[in-house]
Design an enzyme around this catalytic site. Structure first.
Site, PDB file in Angstrom:
ATOM      1  N   GLU A 119      15.091 -10.546 -30.357  1.00 39.86           N
ATOM      2  CA  GLU A 119      13.934 -11.149 -29.698  1.00 39.86           C
ATOM      3  C   GLU A 119      12.865 -11.456 -30.735  1.00 39.86           C
ATOM      4  O   GLU A 119      12.055 -10.571 -31.075  1.00 39.86           O
ATOM      5  CB  GLU A 119      13.362 -10.186 -28.660  1.00 39.86           C
ATOM      6  CG  GLU A 119      14.324  -9.853 -27.542  1.00 39.86           C
ATOM      7  CD  GLU A 119      13.570  -9.522 -26.256  1.00 39.86           C
ATOM      8  OE1 GLU A 119      13.792 -10.216 -25.263  1.00 39.86           O
ATOM      9  OE2 GLU A 119      12.741  -8.602 -26.269  1.00 39.86           O
ATOM     10  N   GLU A 148       7.033  -5.195 -27.391  1.00 35.88           N
ATOM     11  CA  GLU A 148       5.755  -4.828 -26.771  1.00 35.88           C
ATOM     12  C   GLU A 148       5.533  -3.312 -26.841  1.00 35.88           C
ATOM     13  O   GLU A 148       4.409  -2.856 -26.996  1.00 35.88           O
ATOM     14  CB  GLU A 148       5.700  -5.347 -25.323  1.00 35.88           C
ATOM     15  CG  GLU A 148       5.496  -6.862 -25.319  1.00 35.88           C
ATOM     16  CD  GLU A 148       6.018  -7.589 -24.088  1.00 35.88           C
ATOM     17  OE1 GLU A 148       6.341  -6.930 -23.077  1.00 35.88           O
ATOM     18  OE2 GLU A 148       6.110  -8.825 -24.145  1.00 35.88           O
ATOM     19  N   HIS A 183      11.611  -2.472 -27.246  1.00 34.63           N
ATOM     20  CA  HIS A 183      11.051  -3.810 -26.999  1.00 34.63           C
ATOM     21  C   HIS A 183       9.823  -3.990 -27.897  1.00 34.63           C
ATOM     22  O   HIS A 183       9.066  -3.039 -28.127  1.00 34.63           O
ATOM     23  CB  HIS A 183      10.666  -3.944 -25.521  1.00 34.63           C
ATOM     24  CG  HIS A 183      10.340  -5.357 -25.149  1.00 34.63           C
ATOM     25  ND1 HIS A 183       9.128  -5.937 -25.469  1.00 34.63           N
ATOM     26  CD2 HIS A 183      11.056  -6.306 -24.527  1.00 34.63           C
ATOM     27  CE1 HIS A 183       9.121  -7.191 -25.041  1.00 34.63           C
ATOM     28  NE2 HIS A 183      10.286  -7.442 -24.465  1.00 34.63           N
ATOM     29  N   SER A 189      11.396 -16.595 -24.387  1.00 33.58           N
ATOM     30  CA  SER A 189      11.182 -17.857 -23.676  1.00 33.58           C
ATOM     31  C   SER A 189      12.480 -18.542 -23.265  1.00 33.58           C
ATOM     32  O   SER A 189      12.574 -19.774 -23.319  1.00 33.58           O
ATOM     33  CB  SER A 189      10.297 -18.788 -24.504  1.00 33.58           C
ATOM     34  OG  SER A 189       9.011 -18.197 -24.683  1.00 33.58           O
ATOM     35  N   GLY A 192       7.250 -14.722 -24.472  1.00 31.06           N
ATOM     36  CA  GLY A 192       6.150 -15.072 -23.578  1.00 31.06           C
ATOM     37  C   GLY A 192       5.275 -16.210 -24.091  1.00 31.06           C
ATOM     38  O   GLY A 192       4.187 -16.435 -23.575  1.00 31.06           O
ATOM     39  N   GLY A 235      12.404 -12.511 -19.867  1.00 30.66           N
ATOM     40  CA  GLY A 235      11.176 -11.935 -19.339  1.00 30.66           C
ATOM     41  C   GLY A 235      10.635 -12.764 -18.186  1.00 30.66           C
ATOM     42  O   GLY A 235      11.096 -12.662 -17.049  1.00 30.66           O
ATOM     43  N   GLY A 236       9.683 -13.647 -18.490  1.00 33.25           N
ATOM     44  CA  GLY A 236       8.978 -14.435 -17.465  1.00 33.25           C
ATOM     45  C   GLY A 236       9.898 -15.095 -16.446  1.00 33.25           C
ATOM     46  O   GLY A 236       9.652 -15.008 -15.231  1.00 33.25           O
ATOM     47  N   ASN A 262      13.925  -8.647 -17.688  1.00 31.10           N
ATOM     48  CA  ASN A 262      12.912  -7.635 -17.981  1.00 31.10           C
ATOM     49  C   ASN A 262      11.647  -8.019 -17.216  1.00 31.10           C
ATOM     50  O   ASN A 262      10.952  -8.961 -17.596  1.00 31.10           O
ATOM     51  CB  ASN A 262      12.661  -7.622 -19.503  1.00 31.10           C
ATOM     52  CG  ASN A 262      11.496  -6.733 -19.885  1.00 31.10           C
ATOM     53  OD1 ASN A 262      11.024  -5.933 -19.084  1.00 31.10           O
ATOM     54  ND2 ASN A 262      11.034  -6.874 -21.123  1.00 31.10           N
ATOM     55  N   TRP A 263      11.391  -7.292 -16.144  1.00 34.29           N
ATOM     56  CA  TRP A 263      10.241  -7.652 -15.297  1.00 34.29           C
ATOM     57  C   TRP A 263       8.923  -7.196 -15.908  1.00 34.29           C
ATOM     58  O   TRP A 263       7.851  -7.520 -15.387  1.00 34.29           O
ATOM     59  CB  TRP A 263      10.385  -7.032 -13.901  1.00 34.29           C
ATOM     60  CG  TRP A 263      11.501  -7.591 -13.077  1.00 34.29           C
ATOM     61  CD1 TRP A 263      12.455  -8.507 -13.466  1.00 34.29           C
ATOM     62  CD2 TRP A 263      11.807  -7.274 -11.713  1.00 34.29           C
ATOM     63  NE1 TRP A 263      13.322  -8.778 -12.439  1.00 34.29           N
ATOM     64  CE2 TRP A 263      12.952  -8.037 -11.340  1.00 34.29           C
ATOM     65  CE3 TRP A 263      11.240  -6.435 -10.770  1.00 34.29           C
ATOM     66  CZ2 TRP A 263      13.523  -7.957 -10.063  1.00 34.29           C
ATOM     67  CZ3 TRP A 263      11.806  -6.369  -9.493  1.00 34.29           C
ATOM     68  CH2 TRP A 263      12.929  -7.128  -9.151  1.00 34.29           C
ATOM     69  N   LYS A 264       8.985  -6.397 -16.943  1.00 32.19           N
ATOM     70  CA  LYS A 264       7.768  -5.856 -17.576  1.00 32.19           C
ATOM     71  C   LYS A 264       6.880  -5.175 -16.517  1.00 32.19           C
ATOM     72  O   LYS A 264       7.409  -4.604 -15.575  1.00 32.19           O
ATOM     73  CB  LYS A 264       7.016  -6.946 -18.336  1.00 32.19           C
ATOM     74  CG  LYS A 264       7.938  -7.744 -19.255  1.00 32.19           C
ATOM     75  CD  LYS A 264       7.204  -8.588 -20.225  1.00 32.19           C
ATOM     76  CE  LYS A 264       8.188  -9.459 -20.978  1.00 32.19           C
ATOM     77  NZ  LYS A 264       7.610 -10.074 -22.139  1.00 32.19           N
TER      78      LYS A 264
HETATM   79  C1  PEP Z   1      11.076 -10.277 -23.149  1.00 32.00           C
HETATM   80  O1  PEP Z   1       9.989  -9.762 -22.990  1.00 32.00           O
HETATM   81  O2  PEP Z   1      12.065  -9.540 -23.328  1.00 32.00           O
HETATM   82  C2  PEP Z   1      11.164 -11.728 -23.101  1.00 32.00           C
HETATM   83  C3  PEP Z   1      12.195 -12.285 -23.636  1.00 32.00           C
HETATM   84  O3  PEP Z   1      10.106 -12.387 -22.510  1.00 32.00           O
HETATM   85  P1  PEP Z   1      10.014 -13.979 -22.201  1.00 32.00           P
HETATM   86  O4  PEP Z   1      11.359 -14.413 -21.672  1.00 32.00           O
HETATM   87  O5  PEP Z   1       8.941 -14.100 -21.181  1.00 32.00           O
HETATM   88  O6  PEP Z   1       9.695 -14.639 -23.487  1.00 32.00           O
END
Ligand code: PEP
Length: 256
Positions: free
Chosen positions: A172, A104, A102, A218, A178, A239-240, A12-14
């Site tokens: 999640e 967010e 998600h 994470s 994040g 994500g990151g 997920n590049w956001k």
């Molecule tokens: C996400 O936003 O779906 C996610 C898992 O982010 P991160 O891996 O950065 O915690």
């Protein structure tokens, strides 16, 4: 008998990336997956760039086994919804998947379970597969409400007509997204097993045993192997770490 589920590693590049970075990242991953092995991949790989990069990334992935997904869709097919994108448009652009619910989006756009469910249903109707995200906040975990919250979100967000072929669940924990703070294997397996039980109640044993439940929060190259080895963890929503080809590929490889 334990069903064999093909793991899915989804990035997920956001709201990150411009055309050049997006193309480079996508084509690097496409090369990796080609190099890996001829024949069947032991896992599915999906990248979900922002809407603005779907065209460029889709072109860079053409002919590769890496799938393309979006991060959200509208509940309607078309109409007076300025700034929104429908599932039908995503399908038309070559998307295979869309992420819905998600945390967010639930927080930034006040998306309710009912809205997430409607989005998932619109996506399935358009021929997309959905990744339905659920997860508790830290306050909910600290109050001992983790399982209840995840059950409620799952019940409210699971699309009508969900099958293992069209729906993936992503657990999640909001406190792990994040933050660098990852769920321990025990915490992750406890919630994934509880989600599986709820899926059995909603869809029956056979479908629930086939449905993939991803962990997200994470996930990094150094913790992915342990998490993905858990009985009810069928891959990751990343994500990151999905913004660096080396890290995302290392996470994917830790599945094999
Ligand atoms: C996400 O936003 O779906 C996610 C898992 O982010 P991160 O891996 O950065 O915690």
């Amino acid at each position: 008998m334990i069903a064999k589920r093909c793991p899915l590693i989804a990035g997920n590049w956001k709201m990150n990336g411009l055309k050049k970075d997006g193309r480079t990242l996508a084509s690097t991953l496409a090369k990796h997956i080609k190099k890996k092995k001829k024949g069947k991949q032991p896992f599915g790989m999906l990248i979900c760039p922002p809407f603005t990069l779907l065209g460029a990334v889709g072109a860079a992935l053409k002919g590769s086994a890496v799938m393309l997904g979006a991060q959200d869709c509208h509940i309607s097919e078309s109409g007076a919804h300025t700034g929104d994108i429908s599932a039908k448009m995503l399908k038309d652009l070559g998307c295979d998947y869309v992420i819905v619910g998600h945390s967010e989006r639930r927080a930034d756009h006040k998306e309710s379970n009912a809205m997430v469910k409607a989005k998932a249903e619109a996506a399935i109707k358009a021929g997309l597969k959905v990744i339905v995200c659920i997860g508790e906040t830290l306050a909910q975990r600290d109050a001992g409400r983790t399982i209840a919250v995840n059950h409620r979100q799952l019940r409210g967000s699971l699309p009508e007509g969900a099958t293992a072929a069209n729906t993936v669940i992503a657990y999640e924990p909001v406190w792990a997204i994040g933050t660098g703070r990852v769920a321990t294997p025990d915490q992750a397996q406890e919630v994934h097993a509880a989600i599986r039980s709820a899926l059995i109640r909603a869809l029956g044993e056979k479908e629930a045993a086939k449905m993939r439940i991803l962990y997200g929060g994470s996930m990094k190259p150094d913790n992915a192997k342990e998490l993905m080895a858990l009985e009810d963890v069928d891959g990751g929503l990343v994500g990151g770490a999905s913004l660096k080809a080396k890290d995302f590929w290392a996470i994917a490889k830790s599945q094999t």
